[in-house]
Design a protein around this motif. Sequence first.
Motif, PDB file in Angstrom:
ATOM      1  N   GLN A  28       0.858  -1.185   0.000  1.00 50.03           N
ATOM      2  CA  GLN A  28       0.000   0.000   0.000  1.00 50.03           C
ATOM      3  C   GLN A  28       0.898   1.240   0.000  1.00 50.03           C
ATOM      4  OE1 GLN A  28      -3.594  -0.582   0.377  1.00 50.03           O
ATOM      5  NE2 GLN A  28      -3.744   1.461  -0.486  1.00 50.03           N
ATOM      6  N   ARG A  29       1.113   1.827  -1.178  1.00 55.46           N
ATOM      7  CA  ARG A  29       1.917   3.035  -1.274  1.00 55.46           C
ATOM      8  C   ARG A  29       1.101   4.274  -0.924  1.00 55.46           C
ATOM      9  NH1 ARG A  29       7.117   1.802  -0.609  1.00 55.46           N
ATOM     10  NH2 ARG A  29       7.929   0.380  -2.204  1.00 55.46           N
ATOM     11  N   ASP A  30      -0.207   4.232  -1.223  1.00 56.56           N
ATOM     12  CA  ASP A  30      -1.083   5.357  -0.880  1.00 56.56           C
ATOM     13  C   ASP A  30      -2.514   4.846  -0.788  1.00 56.56           C
ATOM     14  OD1 ASP A  30      -1.677   7.925  -0.145  1.00 56.56           O
ATOM     15  OD2 ASP A  30      -1.580   8.772  -2.166  1.00 56.56           O
ATOM     16  N   GLY A  31      -3.346   5.539   0.000  1.00 56.46           N
ATOM     17  CA  GLY A  31      -4.730   5.122   0.199  1.00 56.46           C
ATOM     18  C   GLY A  31      -4.818   4.018   1.238  1.00 56.46           C
ATOM     19  N   GLU A  32      -5.958   3.297   1.239  1.00 62.48           N
ATOM     20  CA  GLU A  32      -6.157   2.184   2.152  1.00 62.48           C
ATOM     21  C   GLU A  32      -7.015   1.122   1.476  1.00 62.48           C
ATOM     22  OE1 GLU A  32      -8.005   3.810   5.611  1.00 62.48           O
ATOM     23  OE2 GLU A  32      -9.926   4.172   4.624  1.00 62.48           O
ATOM     24  N   SER A  33      -6.858  -0.123   1.927  1.00 63.69           N
ATOM     25  CA  SER A  33      -7.559  -1.255   1.312  1.00 63.69           C
ATOM     26  C   SER A  33      -8.111  -2.156   2.405  1.00 63.69           C
ATOM     27  CB  SER A  33      -6.597  -2.073   0.434  1.00 63.69           C
ATOM     28  OG  SER A  33      -5.926  -1.269  -0.501  1.00 63.69           O
ATOM     29  N   TRP A  34      -9.339  -2.647   2.190  1.00 62.51           N
ATOM     30  CA  TRP A  34      -9.921  -3.662   3.064  1.00 62.51           C
ATOM     31  C   TRP A  34      -9.716  -5.011   2.378  1.00 62.51           C
ATOM     32  CZ3 TRP A  34     -13.544  -7.528   2.850  1.00 62.51           C
ATOM     33  CH2 TRP A  34     -14.000  -8.034   4.072  1.00 62.51           C
ATOM     34  N   ILE A  35      -9.079  -5.939   3.090  1.00 59.06           N
ATOM     35  CA  ILE A  35      -8.686  -7.209   2.486  1.00 59.06           C
ATOM     36  C   ILE A  35      -9.157  -8.362   3.353  1.00 59.06           C
ATOM     37  CG2 ILE A  35      -6.705  -8.622   1.784  1.00 59.06           C
ATOM     38  CD1 ILE A  35      -5.219  -6.114   1.102  1.00 59.06           C
ATOM     39  N   GLU A  36      -9.674  -9.430   2.696  1.00 58.68           N
ATOM     40  CA  GLU A  36     -10.126 -10.628   3.406  1.00 58.68           C
ATOM     41  C   GLU A  36      -9.668 -11.863   2.667  1.00 58.68           C
ATOM     42  OE1 GLU A  36     -12.218 -14.177   4.068  1.00 58.68           O
ATOM     43  OE2 GLU A  36     -12.645 -12.958   2.285  1.00 58.68           O
ATOM     44  N   GLN A  37      -9.059 -12.791   3.416  1.00 59.76           N
ATOM     45  CA  GLN A  37      -8.746 -14.119   2.895  1.00 59.76           C
ATOM     46  C   GLN A  37      -8.571 -15.074   4.067  1.00 59.76           C
ATOM     47  OE1 GLN A  37      -5.033 -14.999   0.601  1.00 59.76           O
ATOM     48  NE2 GLN A  37      -6.386 -16.048  -0.838  1.00 59.76           N
ATOM     49  N   ASP A  38      -9.020 -16.301   3.869  1.00 61.11           N
ATOM     50  CA  ASP A  38      -8.860 -17.359   4.878  1.00 61.11           C
ATOM     51  C   ASP A  38      -9.476 -16.978   6.223  1.00 61.11           C
ATOM     52  OD1 ASP A  38      -7.459 -18.993   3.085  1.00 61.11           O
ATOM     53  OD2 ASP A  38      -5.575 -18.000   3.539  1.00 61.11           O
ATOM     54  N   GLY A  39     -10.585 -16.224   6.196  1.00 59.87           N
ATOM     55  CA  GLY A  39     -11.255 -15.847   7.432  1.00 59.87           C
ATOM     56  C   GLY A  39     -10.603 -14.699   8.171  1.00 59.87           C
ATOM     57  N   ARG A  40      -9.494 -14.165   7.634  1.00 60.65           N
ATOM     58  CA  ARG A  40      -8.833 -13.015   8.253  1.00 60.65           C
ATOM     59  C   ARG A  40      -9.148 -11.785   7.420  1.00 60.65           C
ATOM     60  NH1 ARG A  40      -5.026 -17.240   8.763  1.00 60.65           N
ATOM     61  NH2 ARG A  40      -4.150 -16.767   6.710  1.00 60.65           N
ATOM     62  N   GLU A  41      -9.512 -10.700   8.076  1.00 61.79           N
ATOM     63  CA  GLU A  41      -9.883  -9.497   7.356  1.00 61.79           C
ATOM     64  C   GLU A  41      -9.446  -8.264   8.125  1.00 61.79           C
ATOM     65  OE1 GLU A  41     -14.110 -10.350   7.332  1.00 61.79           O
ATOM     66  OE2 GLU A  41     -14.436  -8.710   8.739  1.00 61.79           O
ATOM     67  N   GLY A  42      -9.267  -7.177   7.404  1.00 62.46           N
ATOM     68  CA  GLY A  42      -8.881  -5.928   8.050  1.00 62.46           C
ATOM     69  C   GLY A  42      -8.374  -4.922   7.044  1.00 62.46           C
ATOM     70  N   TRP A  43      -7.994  -3.759   7.544  1.00 63.49           N
ATOM     71  CA  TRP A  43      -7.539  -2.666   6.700  1.00 63.49           C
ATOM     72  C   TRP A  43      -6.032  -2.690   6.532  1.00 63.49           C
ATOM     73  CZ3 TRP A  43     -10.715   0.207   3.901  1.00 63.49           C
ATOM     74  CH2 TRP A  43     -12.055   0.290   4.293  1.00 63.49           C
ATOM     75  N   MET A  44      -5.578  -2.434   5.339  1.00 59.73           N
ATOM     76  CA  MET A  44      -4.157  -2.229   5.055  1.00 59.73           C
ATOM     77  C   MET A  44      -3.970  -0.742   4.779  1.00 59.73           C
ATOM     78  SD  MET A  44      -1.604  -3.997   2.245  1.00 59.73           S
ATOM     79  CE  MET A  44      -2.583  -3.521   0.802  1.00 59.73           C
ATOM     80  N   ARG A  45      -3.081  -0.123   5.561  1.00 55.93           N
ATOM     81  CA  ARG A  45      -2.860   1.316   5.459  1.00 55.93           C
ATOM     82  C   ARG A  45      -1.574   1.615   4.686  1.00 55.93           C
ATOM     83  NH1 ARG A  45      -7.931   2.592   7.584  1.00 55.93           N
ATOM     84  NH2 ARG A  45      -8.266   1.393   9.496  1.00 55.93           N
ATOM     85  N   LYS A  46      -1.379   2.878   4.392  1.00 51.10           N
ATOM     86  CA  LYS A  46      -0.185   3.331   3.691  1.00 51.10           C
ATOM     87  C   LYS A  46       1.065   2.883   4.450  1.00 51.10           C
ATOM     88  CE  LYS A  46       2.001   7.570   1.958  1.00 51.10           C
ATOM     89  NZ  LYS A  46       1.847   9.044   1.817  1.00 51.10           N
ATOM     90  N   GLY A  47       2.024   2.294   3.722  1.00 51.81           N
ATOM     91  CA  GLY A  47       3.256   1.835   4.337  1.00 51.81           C
ATOM     92  C   GLY A  47       3.206   0.409   4.846  1.00 51.81           C
TER      93      GLY A  47
END
Length: 323
Positions: free
Chosen positions: A86-105
């Motif tokens: 994640q170089r910029d912005g934010e992403s919500w990611i889910e796989q294998d029952g694990r989920e959460g936000w990935m932030r810049k850096g």
Amino acid sequence: MSITLSTDTVPAAQQLDYWTEAICGVFMHLDVEPPQDGRQGFDGRIVQHAEGKLDLAEVLVEGHAVLRTNRQLHRDSEDSFFVMVQRDGESWIEQDGREGWMRKGEFVLLDGGRSYTMRFPHRIHHEVLKVPGNVLRASIRDPQRFTSCPISGASGAGRIFLGVLETLHDTAGDLDHGSAAGVADALVDLLSATIGTMSQAHVKVPSHLEQYHRHRVQALVQERMFDPELSIDSVAAAVKLSPRYLHRLFEDEKLTLSGWIWHERLEAARRALLSPAAANRSLTDIAYAVGFKDPAHFSRMFKATYGSSPRAFRLEIATNQSA
């Protein structure tokens, strides 16, 4: 070799289709959910550097969502992992029952051989390193233990890894085949060192027999996920293991086997409610389609998971789309 794919070269009415074909060609088959604002046109650009073992891409794109679904898994059998930075912005990611936000850096590992979801509420800038599955498994045992877990690039091995990627972004076009292979190997070593600092790396790894049984169970559940008769007892009977042993196989996971089944069903229902193509489907039909026997039970679980009933969720989506 470097290629650039951009929607700037395409008429607005064709841009979303072009983008879908572009990411499927560069990465693997994915479903794309367009932005919810309903406007025409879509803005995205991919720059891919691919030389031998080295496959690095830069993605700059407006908010949308991509899903690696069971349907898409059957369209290709490529065994690859992806490191999403994640170089910029934010992403919500889910796989294998694990989920959460990935932030810049931060960055995460995703397994292209299993389903996942990524949602980008606003414009994002990603770097994506593609690693063959056999290469990663030779360096990291059971890498699927680490999927969808954001890793900080602020210090230690993570900082070094992101620094090398950033330098590589500026110099990838200058690498010959042999140099690119050496850099690719070094990146996997750095990734392995970074993952080795995570708490999951110190958890007991299942034996080969346990892994074999887990893969059998997961394959069966994926195949029958929306069967209303699917249960722990029916799975145990099908794979000829005891229900108690099944529970023990998954005791180190974030979700129990039963919890994973319900999570996947609810996610399928949520995607249906978000899809304009399902706007006229009844809530009861959606509940039955994803494996619920009782629409009232579906409504209670949906509200407990997402904070609003299916009816209220659908109404909110429709209101936002018409605003």
